[in-house]
Design an enzyme around this catalytic site. Structure first.
Site, short mmCIF file in Angstrom:
data_model
loop_
_atom_site.label_atom_id
_atom_site.label_comp_id
_atom_site.label_asym_id
_atom_site.label_seq_id
_atom_site.Cartn_x
_atom_site.Cartn_y
_atom_site.Cartn_z
N ASP A 12 5.44 -5.74 -22.90
CA ASP A 12 6.16 -5.79 -21.79
C ASP A 12 7.75 -6.88 -21.73
O ASP A 12 8.50 -5.74 -21.81
CB ASP A 12 5.84 -6.50 -20.54
N CYS A 44 -4.71 -7.32 -14.81
CA CYS A 44 -5.54 -6.03 -14.86
C CYS A 44 -7.08 -6.39 -14.56
O CYS A 44 -7.61 -5.84 -13.31
CB CYS A 44 -5.98 -4.49 -16.14
N GLU A 87 -1.13 -2.93 -4.42
CA GLU A 87 -3.23 -3.44 -4.32
C GLU A 87 -3.32 -4.44 -3.73
O GLU A 87 -4.30 -4.82 -3.74
CB GLU A 87 -3.23 -3.39 -6.73
N GLU A 136 -14.07 19.55 -9.67
CA GLU A 136 -14.47 20.75 -9.74
C GLU A 136 -12.99 21.38 -9.08
O GLU A 136 -13.08 22.08 -9.59
CB GLU A 136 -15.81 20.97 -9.21
N HIS A 150 -21.36 21.27 -9.45
CA HIS A 150 -20.82 21.16 -8.39
C HIS A 150 -21.90 19.78 -7.91
O HIS A 150 -23.07 20.24 -8.70
CB HIS A 150 -21.40 22.09 -7.29
N TYR A 189 3.39 -1.37 -7.15
CA TYR A 189 2.07 -0.36 -7.51
C TYR A 189 1.29 -2.15 -6.88
O TYR A 189 -0.52 -2.87 -6.56
CB TYR A 189 1.25 -0.52 -8.85
N SER A 195 -1.79 -8.52 -24.56
CA SER A 195 -2.63 -6.96 -25.34
C SER A 195 -2.09 -6.54 -26.77
O SER A 195 -2.80 -6.53 -27.35
CB SER A 195 -1.99 -6.29 -23.79
N CYS A 215 -2.88 -8.66 -18.56
CA CYS A 215 -3.68 -8.08 -17.38
C CYS A 215 -5.30 -9.30 -17.87
O CYS A 215 -6.04 -8.60 -17.37
CB CYS A 215 -4.45 -7.36 -19.30
N TYR A 244 -10.95 -12.07 -26.59
CA TYR A 244 -10.01 -12.07 -27.69
C TYR A 244 -9.57 -13.13 -28.42
O TYR A 244 -9.02 -12.63 -29.74
CB TYR A 244 -8.56 -12.16 -26.70
N LYS A 278 -7.23 -7.91 -11.01
CA LYS A 278 -7.17 -7.46 -9.81
C LYS A 278 -8.01 -6.15 -9.46
O LYS A 278 -8.25 -5.88 -8.49
CB LYS A 278 -5.91 -6.89 -10.59
N ARG A 318 12.28 -3.48 0.77
CA ARG A 318 13.45 -2.17 1.50
C ARG A 318 13.90 -1.30 1.07
O ARG A 318 14.63 -0.75 1.71
CB ARG A 318 14.59 -3.20 -0.03
#
Ligand SMILES: Cc1cc2nc3c(=O)[nH]c(=O)nc-3n(C[C@H](O)[C@H](O)[C@H](O)COP(=O)(O)OP(=O)(O)OC[C@H]3O[C@@H](n4cnc5c(N)ncnc54)[C@H](O)[C@@H]3O)c2cc1C
Length: 457
Positions: free
Chosen positions: A302, A47, A181, A439, A434, A177, A14, A42, A97, A50, A198
């Site tokens: 990272d 990401c 996930e 809202e 709504h 996380y 990234s 990623c 990329y 995942k 733990r």
């Protein structure tokens, strides 16, 4: 002194790709070295796959409520189809990329790079040495596996994306996380899933209500939790893995996944040769401009041990290019960074927690809990929770914490208002749409509770 390149980037993830693309756009002679696949963690094993897997697992939730809307569903799931389609999408992104860098005039070397000095890098396969005025280290991180007997029998998130078949059961070691996930994914796809951690509750650092609500949601999904326990050893037992826990219990699982944190990719990178200092955990300390202690060497993403999030790596990489090659010094404001957990229910948060905000002054706290409308015709009990933390008496919005469908999408939009220092009164001025979940955020009447002089009232 003349150099082969103005800018040499190590790592095609990234941060590295964005930096290289922007530098090349500004006319810098740019090279990027990637040892594995363009796109980095990623795109290839983070990401993107995942989120695709989370989508796959969420069909279970739709099938669960479908009968309450009159549907009869006979659904079957095929894991190899998901993996093959995921692979196709990732290959497409990988090409995009690479094209992004090459299309702007950058050169990509498919090799492992090792620094040999403050302005030089050796390509390990090729053997060539390249010199550059500036070097950017964007080598990311890798899964950390604790040193326990039989650890090689376990997998990490890397391998979880490419399992040949789904196991009948899985033990996920960790409470962050990535653990929750993947528990969402595996449990949603029918795998008997257990989290062993733990600590005494998942998602340390998030609001208590989100931690509790997510745990309840995962329990409803069938996930089991073992807290305040560690794994001592793994052993092969037929097709299963026998797990010895710290409380002397021994139990078999179809697979064991380590989600026990990530470490910076700095080993064997030659940073010592360049004189680049390291933190005790192996990450690279940088100043706010992402510069290391060596003037010609920068680091982003990272590998720097700052928040491990793709958008931050991208922004840091872009701003290095902006600073060095567009005469436009920029640094990333880390004070208001949203974060999401794509579990089921989804979790997202930005700004201060209630406890953090209460140490800064008087605050008001608005909380709502309700059943998402899609669940109201069924017996599904998972609830949405929203917490808005503001400075007292309609002041600045300091924190927003959401558990429930599309939490990340909601927090992303609120981030714009919060970045503009929106107050509770600004939120109130918005006319509700709504029926929506969002809202609720603009119709809070009076605080659920307040903090005055450091005390909860
Ligand atoms: C399972 C998982 C899920 C995630 N989900 C999310 C999410 O939902 N949202 C989010 O924002 N973040 C998520 N992340 C984190 C995100 O992937 C990282 O923050 C991001 O990829 C960091 O980018 P980076 O450029 O620093 O490093 P990386 O993307 O890791 O790229 C580093 C690259 O450097 C290459 N490299 C390393 N050493 C060398 C060398 N010596 N020579 C040449 N190449 C080298 C590597 O092969 C790699 O391609 C997730 C991570 C994981 C593991």
């Amino acid at each position: 002194m003349s150099f082969d390149y103005d800018f040499l980037v190590i790592g095609g993830g990234s941060g590295g790709v964005r930096a290289a693309r922007m530098a090349a756009t500004y006319g810098a002679r740019t090279a990027l070295v990637e040892e594995y696949r363009m796109g980095g963690t990623c795109v290839i094993r983070g990401c993107v796959p995942k989120k695709l897997f989370v989508y796959a697992s969420r069909f279970t939730d739709l099938f669960e409520v479908a009968p309450s809307f009159g549907w009869t569903v006979n659904a079957e799931f095929d894991w190899p189809t998901l993996v093959a389609n995921k692979d196709r999408e990732i290959a497409r992104l990988e090409s995009a990329y690479a094209a992004g860098v090459e299309g702007k005039g950058g050169t990509i070397f498919r090799d492992r790079a090792v620094l040999t000095g403050p302005n030089s890098v050796r390509l390990l396969k090729d053997g060539r040495e390249l010199t550059a005025k500036y070097i950017l280290v964007a080598t990311g991180g890798q899964a950390h596996v604790p040193d326990i007997p039989g650890k090689e029998l376990g997998i990490t998130s890397n391998e979880a994306f490419d399992l040949k078949a789904l196991p009948h059961s899985i033990l996920i070691y960790g409470g962050g996380y990535i653990a929750v996930e993947f528990a969402t994914v595996f449990a949603g796809l029918g795998v008997a899933t257990t989290i062993v951690y733990r600590g005494d509750k998942i998602l340390r650092g998030f609001e208590e209500e989100l931690r509790e609500g997510l745990e309840a949601g995962l329990v409803e999904r069938g996930v089991k939790f073992i807290y305040e326990t560690t794994i001592r050893a793994l052993e092969k037992q037929g097709d299963d893995i026998s797990v010895s826990f710290s409380d002397e219990v021994v139990a078999p699982y179809g697979a064991v996944m380590f989600a026990t944190g990530r470490r910076a990719n700095t080993a064997g990178l030659g940073l010592e040769a360049a004189g680049v200092a390291l933190n005790p955990d192996g990450s690279i300390p940088v100043d706010k401009m992402s510069r290391t202690n060596v003037d010609s060497v920068y680091a982003v993403g990272d590998v720097t041990g700052r928040a491990q999030l793709t958008p931050l790596a991208i922004r840091e990489g872009w701003y290095v290019a902006e600073t060095l090659f567009n005469d436009n010094p920029q640094w990333v404001d880390l004070s208001l960074v949203g974060t999401a957990v794509f579990a089921e229910p989804e979790v997202a948060a930005i700004g201060l927690t209630e406890a953090e905000a209460a140490t800064h002054g008087d605050i008001d706290v608005y909380v709502t809990r309700f059943r998402p409308m899609i669940n109201t015709l069924s017996s599904k009990t998972t609830r949405t929770m929203m917490k808005l933390v503001t400075a007292a008496n309609g002041g600045k919005v300091l924190g927003l914490h959401i558990l429930g469908p599309d939490a990340a999408e909601l927090v992303q939009m609120a981030a714009i208002a919060m970045g503009m220092a929106a107050t509770k009164a600004d939120f109130d001025r918005a006319i509700a749409m709504h029926p929506t979940a969002a809202e609720e955020l603009v119709t809070f009447k009076s605080p659920s509770w307040t903090w005055r002089d450091g005390k909860k009232v």
